[in-house]
Enzyme design. Structure first.
Site, short mmCIF file in Angstrom:
data_model
loop_
_atom_site.label_atom_id
_atom_site.label_comp_id
_atom_site.label_asym_id
_atom_site.label_seq_id
_atom_site.Cartn_x
_atom_site.Cartn_y
_atom_site.Cartn_z
N GLY A 40 0.86 -1.07 0.01
CA GLY A 40 0.01 -0.07 0.08
C GLY A 40 0.69 1.28 -0.01
N ALA B 155 3.19 2.72 -5.11
CA ALA B 155 3.06 2.10 -6.23
C ALA B 155 1.77 1.12 -6.08
CB ALA B 155 4.21 0.93 -6.47
N LEU C 115 8.91 -0.11 -6.44
CA LEU C 115 10.37 -0.61 -6.01
C LEU C 115 10.59 -2.21 -6.18
CD1 LEU C 115 10.47 1.65 -2.91
CD2 LEU C 115 11.60 2.22 -4.99
N LYS D 138 5.70 21.79 -10.26
CA LYS D 138 7.04 21.51 -10.61
C LYS D 138 7.48 21.96 -12.22
CE LYS D 138 10.33 18.14 -11.00
NZ LYS D 138 10.69 16.93 -10.54
N VAL E 44 8.93 7.89 0.77
CA VAL E 44 9.54 9.35 -0.02
C VAL E 44 9.02 9.03 -1.51
CG1 VAL E 44 11.95 9.70 1.22
CG2 VAL E 44 11.75 7.68 -0.32
#
Ligand SMILES: Cc1cc2nc3c(=O)[nH]c(=O)nc-3n(C[C@H](O)[C@H](O)[C@H](O)COP(=O)(O)OP(=O)(O)OC[C@H]3O[C@@H](n4cnc5c(N)ncnc54)[C@H](O)[C@@H]3O)c2cc1C
Lengths: 460, 502
Positions: B13, B16, B333, B79, B48
């Site tokens: 959770g 991703a 990841l 951004k 992060v």
């Protein structure tokens, strides 16, 4: 003064390469010299170029009207295929009204699965227009239509070559002719001079080699070519026609005053009489010319200052794909890179890698015609109904989709991105697009009208 | 015969997991098959991953996100690019800005003209022709408006957001769309005879079966690696950083509309401004620096006071040998990791999700589809990898062992060819589907100090005076456009100001 650019070869390919490069580089002081060599094999009398050819004529500043008039040209929105009882259209343009519409092709496939009477062509402006003999140049303020109506040309090869030669002469290209040409190399392996049969030794900056034949020690295979000509005028067909034969495909290119037929076979065991018989049955024509040629199978086009573009493009050249399109790609890409003459090996290496990618995408497209399910592209389409992403623009998205659905590949799985829409919603959405397309096509002029208008503009 | 997937389990959770679950929930509406997320609060997330690139818009569109609501809920800022400080050499700085650089003319990219004028000493710095860079420098922002040919019509932007709030926000959406959430730690993975995963057993003894498993369990790759032993391709010889320390700090100024990446002695430090705090981290190579030293550097370089204890993270850069193996797809990841230098990880999550929809399987799991899926994913990873290596390798820094290593290390052939080619003539070779555009390559190569010896000859077609006039025209249009933009802070205040948290 820059180093001279020397072009060698013959016919249309030589003229095309010279025109593209000379137009772009002469302003920078590159002398351009074209050496016309005798043709080893006769060039086909007609050719079909894709939308790249039209863009190229614009880039050269060659008026479309002039090309239409000189080369007896007609427009091509794509190819009409016929295999047994089934027929389909492979357009240069896209399906639907908007090229970027998400999952539009998936929706078509879903409809085809449920409704046997529907055809993908109903959702493609180019296909519908082609079937009704219509053709229009999209107005300048409708770039969306320009994309949907992307078109190529059918041309008389020799006349188009003559037109380009005239163009090249006007640009100031020097033409020489020779029976032979011999390359002399520097210690670093670069071509330093080209020796002609009269003894002239021409210094070379780059040698743009448009010859198509492989050298005796290079990999190649033998292909048998058949061609014929008939006088039937097919101006109501703004497209090429492609018929399936027992060995492959037969292509018909309509010009303003008749049409040309081409077929090719790579199977050396087939009897000539067998070909002739089948060709006659399919076309009613008995006068078929037969020839054989050695087709190169691989090449690294950029080797130091020797650019073997003719041979590279010839690896792909066949009735279903005109090698001239590949030649154009090779030239434009090279021009885009041509450094300020600082020689960089990495450039040639990357260029050749990109070429291999282009080549493999075209080969994949051609291979699909023979064995759709033996290609990864065909397999993915048959499972998922998707065209695998391509790394070059060698074949247009509409061509991939049109061909694979036409060849009868029916995806096993449905699009998940449409999973939340009911069949009725999808049908309604598609019908709306279909109606808009039908309206657009109704308002289009016929190819005959468009052609006449263009030719009249020229005479004024 | 089609055998429809009946149930999908997403394990994890973090960003991703919830990005995947929300997309599946939105698209499949829980009507096609059941979707379950299993996550363990005890294990937690990496916490992060707060800077994005403009491609995130595609994901936002897919799930129909309301941008202002999303910004408020995740304390987000806008951004416009990344500022790289001290990368080429100490004291250097450049922007890798999103969107256009100058204006193309006669079908030729602007930068060739700029290179020509620069060689003559007659060009202003590149930033002055680039709307996003100039807006970054002056901390301005707005969304595109209908302004004809003006650069204001085409402003490319992305977001900085709080990773924890982002996952929470997506979780709420996903649950609304019928995704089921189960709290618990997976303690055993059960497989079928053919190696396919059958079920996951949780610490509370419950067992959860599914047809398709999406492994979002983070670095550990509980399904893809620990269970299926897929293998990992280690890239640490090219991207040698293997540790990070992350710490939030208090805001001391208006948020910048850009991420800053400052090179340090054995790595680099990120600074990501959010509405309620600043995210900071120091990515470094443990071969050349200790954790204590890395932490000290990070803390010394914070703008405001640290708001939490610095948190260490370990990683190995690389990718899984297969992203999709049997009935398991690794996302995030679990699939691979490249450091966040260009904020590409969440983009890769989204790229994986988008490919999943294109290659959505049935229970037969056709190997040819899986192979093609993996081929495309490898392409994406490899191209991004080369772009990241460029930042480390093309440097003049020789002030530490780390930089000496990076500067002299062998790099992948394709990258060294790209560099040689750019050096020789300012050209950039790329394939259609590469993520970074030629402009990105240009900005970074130039910023890293690679000076092309030439430019495209067509740039010589304009007489010098005419070109100078045109460049000046472009510069003044960019200047005026930036003057028109409000400050980043006031744009946020007017459109998407978030409530106070800290
Ligand atoms: C230092 C650093 C900086 C980064 N910066 C950026 C950035 O700026 N931009 C960007 O795009 N990306 C960035 N990333 C990458 C980004 O953080 C990740 O891609 C993103 O957060 C996705 O992580 P994840 O969900 O895959 O893993 P995680 O956040 O680690 O989530 C793993 C999940 O799996 C669950 N789990 C694990 N094991 C079990 C188990 N046995 N049972 C039950 N549940 C389990 C955990 O509870 C957790 O919910 C950064 C990464 C790092 C390391």
């Amino acid at each position: 003064m820059q180093q001279p650019l020397v072009f060698i070869g013959h016919g249309l390919w030589l003229q095309m390469a010279t025109a593209i490069v000379a137009k772009h580089l002469q302003p920078f002081g590159y002398p351009c010299i074209a050496i016309e060599l005798p043709a080893k094999a006769k060039e086909p009398a007609a050719m079909a170029g894709g939308p790249e050819l039209v863009t190229l004529c614009q880039m050269l500043g060659l008026p479309l009207q002039l090309v239409l008039a000189r080369a007896q040209a007609t427009f091509s929105l794509g190819s009409q295929y016929q295999s047994g009882d089934s027929s389909w259209f492979v357009p240069f343009g896209h399906y639907g009204l908007n090229a970027a519409a998400a999952e539009f092709e998936q929706a078509i496939l879903q409809l085809l699965r449920l409704d046997a009477n529907s055809k993908a062509e109903q959702f493609c402006i180019a296909a519908l227009a082609a079937s009704q003999g219509k053709f229009a140049l999209a107005p300048a303020n409708r770039p969306d239509l320009a994309e949907a109506l992307s078109y190529g040309l059918h041309l008389q090869t020799a006349e188009f070559a003559a037109c380009l030669k005239h163009y090249n002469q006007q640009l100031g290209v020097t033409f020489l002719s020779s029976q032979t040409v011999e390359m002399k190399y520097s210690a670093e392996g670069q071509i330093s001079t080209l020796q002609l049969d009269n003894g002239t030794a021409l210094p070379v900056g780059y040698c743009l080699d448009c010859r198509t034949e492989p050298a005796a020690d290079e990999a190649s295979h033998t292909v048998q070519l058949f061609c014929a000509q008939d006088t039937t005028v097919l101006l109501q067909q703004p497209h090429s026609s492609v018929l399936q034969t027992s060995w492959g495909w037969l292509v018909r290119l309509p010009l303003q005053q008749g049409s040309h037929w081409f077929s090719q076979c790579t199977d050396p065991t087939l009897e000539l009489s067998h070909f002739r018989q089948e060709l006659q049955q399919l076309t009613g024509l008995s006068e078929w010319q037969h020839s054989t040629r050695q087709q190169p199978t691989e090449s690294q086009p950029w080797q130091l200052n020797h650019l073997r573009f003719g041979q590279a493009a010839a690896t792909l050249d066949c009735p279903l794909y005109n090698g001239l399109n590949a030649l154009q790609y090779l030239l434009i890409r090279w021009l885009d890179l041509l450094p300020n003459q600082s020689y960089c090996p990495a450039t040639a290496l990357m260029y050749n890698q990109h070429w291999q990618q282009f080549q493999s995408e075209v080969q994949d497209f051609l291979w699909l015609h023979q064995h759709p399910l033996a290609t990864k592209t065909g397999q993915a389409f048959a499972r998922l109904g998707r065209v695998l992403s391509t790394e070059t623009d060698a074949i247009k998205a509409g061509q991939w989709f049109g061909l694979m659905q036409g060849l009868g590949l029916k995806p096993e799985l449905r699009s998940m991105l449409l999973a939340h829409r009911t069949d009725t919603e999808i049908h309604q959405g598609l019908r709306q697009v279909q109606q808009q397309i039908a309206r657009l096509v109704t308002a289009m002029p016929s190819q005959i009208d468009t052609l006449n208008r263009c030719l009249q503009q020229l005479s004024h | 015969m089609i055998e429809k997937i009946r149930k999908i389990i997403v394990l994890g959770g973090g960003s991703a997991g919830w990005m995947t679950a929300a997309a599946l929930g939105k698209v499949l509406k829980n009507q096609y098959c059941q979707i379950q997320v299993i996550e363990s609060e005890q294990i937690g997330t990496v916490g992060v991953g707060e800077a994005t690139i403009p491609q995130i818009m595609l994901y936002n569109e897919l799930i129909g996100l309301d941008e202002n609501d999303f910004m408020r809920r995740t304390q987000a800022t806008f951004k416009l690019g990344i500022q790289f400080v001290d990368w080429q050499k100490q004291g250097s700085s450049y922007f890798h800005a999103f969107g256009d650089v100058g204006k193309n003319m006669e079908g030729l990219q602007f930068y060739h003209y700029w290179l020509r004028m620069r060689a003559l000493g007659k060009a202003a710095p590149l930033d002055e022709y680039t709307l996003s860079s100039l807006a970054c420098l002056e901390q301005r922002f707005m969304r595109s408006m209908d302004a004809g040919n003006s650069p204001l019509s085409n402003i490319a932007y992305a977001f900085h957001f709080d990773a924890g709030l982002f996952a929470q926000y997506l979780r709420e959406l996903a649950e609304q769309w019928g995704v089921q959430r189960t709290e618990g730690e997976v303690v055993e993975v059960r497989q079928l005879d053919n190696g396919f995963i059958r079920s996951l057993r949780l610490a509370d003894g419950t067992e959860h079966e599914a047809d398709f498993f999406i492994d979002c369990s983070g670095f550990r790759g509980l399904l893809i690696e620990q269970t299926l032993k897929t293998g990992y391709e280690d890239w640490s010889h090219w991207l040698p950083c293997d540790r990070a320390i992350a710490v939030p700090s208090a805001t001391t100024s208006e948020p910048w509309p850009f991420t800053r990446a400052t090179a340090q002695r054995a790595g680099w430090q990120w600074r990501i401004p959010l509405q309620h705090r600043v995210g900071n981290g120091h990515v470094y190579c443990s071969r050349f620096m200790s954790e204590d030293e890395a932490t000290a550097i990070l803390l010394k370089n914070l703008d405001g006071e640290a708001l939490a204890e610095p948190r260490p993270i370990r990683f190995v850069t690389g990718k899984r040998k297969q992203f999709w193996n049997k009935n398991c797809l690794a996302v995030g990841l679990a699939g691979g990791f490249m450091e966040p230098l260009e904020s590409t990880s969440l983009h890769l999550v989204q790229a994986t999700i988008s490919k999943l929809f294109s290659f959505f399987p049935d229970r037969n799991f056709a190997q040819s589809d899986i192979d093609e899926f993996n081929r495309q994913m490898h392409f994406d990873y490899d191209k991004i990898r080369d772009f990241l290596i460029l930042h480390y390798h093309a440097t003049e820094r020789n002030d530490s062992e780390f930089w000496n290593y990076c500067r002299t290390m062998p790099v992948p052939d394709e990258l060294s060819q790209k560099i040689q080619q750019f050096k020789a003539n300012g050209r950039i070779f790329r394939f259609n589907n590469e993520m970074f555009s030629d402009l990105s390559w240009f900005e970074v190569m130039l910023g890293q100090g690679i000076t092309p010896q030439g430019y495209h000859p067509m740039a010589d077609l304009f007489p010098e005076a005419e070109l100078a006039k045109r460049l000046e025209g472009i510069r003044s249009v960019v200047r005026k456009s930036v003057d028109y933009m409000p400050s980043h802070q006031s744009f946020i205040d007017q459109n998407c100001k978030a409530g106070k948290i800290y």
